[in-house]
Design an enzyme around this catalytic site. Structure first.
Site, short mmCIF file in Angstrom:
data_model
loop_
_atom_site.label_atom_id
_atom_site.label_comp_id
_atom_site.label_asym_id
_atom_site.label_seq_id
_atom_site.Cartn_x
_atom_site.Cartn_y
_atom_site.Cartn_z
N GLY A 36 -6.44 6.29 0.65
CA GLY A 36 -6.46 6.69 2.04
C GLY A 36 -7.78 6.40 2.72
O GLY A 36 -8.82 6.29 2.07
N ASN A 37 -7.76 6.28 4.04
CA ASN A 37 -8.97 5.95 4.78
C ASN A 37 -8.81 6.23 6.26
O ASN A 37 -7.69 6.31 6.79
CB ASN A 37 -9.34 4.47 4.57
CG ASN A 37 -8.12 3.57 4.49
OD1 ASN A 37 -7.43 3.38 5.47
ND2 ASN A 37 -7.85 3.04 3.31
N SER A 53 -14.61 1.04 -0.18
CA SER A 53 -13.54 1.01 -1.18
C SER A 53 -13.88 1.84 -2.40
O SER A 53 -14.99 1.76 -2.95
CB SER A 53 -13.28 -0.44 -1.60
OG SER A 53 -12.27 -0.50 -2.57
N GLY A 54 -12.91 2.66 -2.86
CA GLY A 54 -13.01 3.34 -4.13
C GLY A 54 -14.03 4.44 -4.23
O GLY A 54 -14.37 4.88 -5.33
N SER A 82 -13.14 -0.77 2.54
CA SER A 82 -11.82 -0.39 2.04
C SER A 82 -10.92 -1.62 1.90
O SER A 82 -11.00 -2.57 2.68
CB SER A 82 -11.17 0.59 3.02
OG SER A 82 -9.79 0.71 2.78
N SER A 83 -10.04 -1.56 0.91
CA SER A 83 -9.08 -2.66 0.71
C SER A 83 -8.09 -2.76 1.86
O SER A 83 -7.39 -3.76 1.99
CB SER A 83 -8.33 -2.48 -0.61
OG SER A 83 -7.64 -1.24 -0.62
N ASP A 84 -8.02 -1.72 2.70
CA ASP A 84 -7.12 -1.74 3.85
C ASP A 84 -7.80 -2.21 5.14
O ASP A 84 -7.19 -2.15 6.21
CB ASP A 84 -6.54 -0.34 4.08
CG ASP A 84 -5.66 0.13 2.95
OD1 ASP A 84 -4.67 -0.56 2.66
OD2 ASP A 84 -5.97 1.17 2.34
N HIS A 103 -4.88 5.76 7.27
CA HIS A 103 -3.88 5.39 6.27
C HIS A 103 -3.85 6.46 5.19
O HIS A 103 -4.89 6.88 4.69
CB HIS A 103 -4.22 4.04 5.65
CG HIS A 103 -3.32 3.67 4.50
ND1 HIS A 103 -1.95 3.81 4.56
CD2 HIS A 103 -3.60 3.19 3.26
CE1 HIS A 103 -1.43 3.41 3.42
NE2 HIS A 103 -2.41 3.04 2.61
N HIS A 105 -1.15 8.15 1.78
CA HIS A 105 0.06 8.09 0.95
C HIS A 105 0.61 9.50 0.82
O HIS A 105 1.04 9.90 -0.27
CB HIS A 105 -0.25 7.50 -0.42
CG HIS A 105 -0.80 6.11 -0.38
ND1 HIS A 105 0.01 5.00 -0.25
CD2 HIS A 105 -2.06 5.63 -0.43
CE1 HIS A 105 -0.74 3.91 -0.23
NE2 HIS A 105 -2.00 4.27 -0.34
N ASP A 128 7.34 15.98 20.64
CA ASP A 128 6.03 16.18 21.25
C ASP A 128 5.05 15.08 20.89
O ASP A 128 4.44 14.45 21.76
CB ASP A 128 5.43 17.52 20.79
CG ASP A 128 6.09 18.73 21.39
OD1 ASP A 128 6.82 18.59 22.38
OD2 ASP A 128 5.86 19.84 20.86
N HIS A 168 5.21 1.81 0.79
CA HIS A 168 3.74 1.87 0.78
C HIS A 168 3.22 3.24 1.21
O HIS A 168 2.74 4.01 0.37
CB HIS A 168 3.18 0.76 1.69
CG HIS A 168 1.70 0.65 1.64
ND1 HIS A 168 1.01 -0.38 2.27
CD2 HIS A 168 0.74 1.42 1.07
CE1 HIS A 168 -0.29 -0.23 2.06
NE2 HIS A 168 -0.48 0.86 1.34
N TYR A 222 0.06 19.84 27.97
CA TYR A 222 -0.31 20.77 26.90
C TYR A 222 -1.82 20.83 26.73
O TYR A 222 -2.51 19.82 26.87
CB TYR A 222 0.35 20.33 25.58
CG TYR A 222 -0.04 21.16 24.38
CD1 TYR A 222 0.54 22.40 24.16
CD2 TYR A 222 -1.01 20.71 23.50
CE1 TYR A 222 0.18 23.16 23.06
CE2 TYR A 222 -1.38 21.47 22.41
CZ TYR A 222 -0.79 22.70 22.18
OH TYR A 222 -1.15 23.44 21.11
#
Length: 225
Positions: A36-37, A53-54, A82-84, A103, A105, A128, A168, A222
């Site tokens: 995640g990132n 990354s990592g 990051s790999s993303d 991102h 999971h 919403d 993914h 809101y």
């Protein structure tokens, strides 16, 4: 003066913001280990700030956030991005209104992604925040901008700030990184609720006119002015 120098103060501020926002991912049970990132666009430059990354969430600090250009090339920082990063960069390059990308999971939302099934708009909270169903994007491999292409192609056709990338996980966008994190938290919450509802029977749909009214109220009335 280089572009990097001209936005140096902004980058320093964003490094602190992005580092702090990463703490929201494990706090809301959206990630495990180092997955995640969170990233943020650097206003006034074709740059972004993202997690390296990592790196463990316990070890994330403002000073180890990295800066890349919108082709995912490292511009500033001592660690590998990051790999993303290519996916995030593609989104920023092609959706100029986006200021933050997340991102995860997260378990329930990713379970829907594994089925290739959108989360239907059967809760007022979904109307919403997402303005309709939470869509599914195509399967794509990590390593280049393929995931980014799928994110952009899917979200251009939806009001949703979240997409379930098939097999993914979840990507969310927002006008800033905090808004993208909020969308990720809410995406997991409604994914879990709708999953539980389906164990009890068929969830009841909400009329499109009511979805539109709920979305308009939440987005425009809101909260505090």
């Amino acid at each position: 003066m280089s572009v990097l120098q001209s936005v140096g103060a902004t980058i320093k501020q964003l490094r602190a913001q992005v580092a702090a926002l990463h703490a929201e991912l494990p706090r809301n049970a959206l990630v495990v280990w180092t997955a995640g990132n969170v990233s943020a666009r650097v206003p006034g430059a074709d740059l972004l700030v993202i997690k390296p990354s990592g790196v463990s969430y316990d070890d994330i600090r403002p000073e180890n956030m990295v800066v890349t250009d919108l082709d995912a090339n490292l511009v500033d920082g001592d660690l590998s991005p990051s790999s993303d990063t290519s996916a995030h960069a593609y989104v920023y390059k092609h959706l100029p209104q986006v200021g933050g990308v997340v991102h995860t999971h997260s378990t329930y939302a990713t379970a829907w992604a594994a089925r290739g099934e959108p989360i239907p708009c059967v809760l007022t909270m979904i109307a919403d925040e997402f303005g309709g169903e939470i869509p599914v994007g195509p399967f794509a491999l990590i390593g280049d901008d393929s995931i980014g292409r799928g994110i952009v192609a899917t979200l251009r056709a939806h009001r949703s700030p979240a997409v379930l990338m098939r097999n993914h996980g979840v990507f969310t966008i927002g006008p800033n990184a905090r808004a993208a994190v909020k969308a990720a938290v809410m995406c997991e919450d409604v994914a879990r609720t709708v999953h539980i509802a389906r164990q009890l029977g068929a969830p009841l749909p909400i009329r499109q006119s009511d979805v539109d009214a709920l979305y308009d109220r939440y987005q425009n009335a809101y909260g505090q002015a």
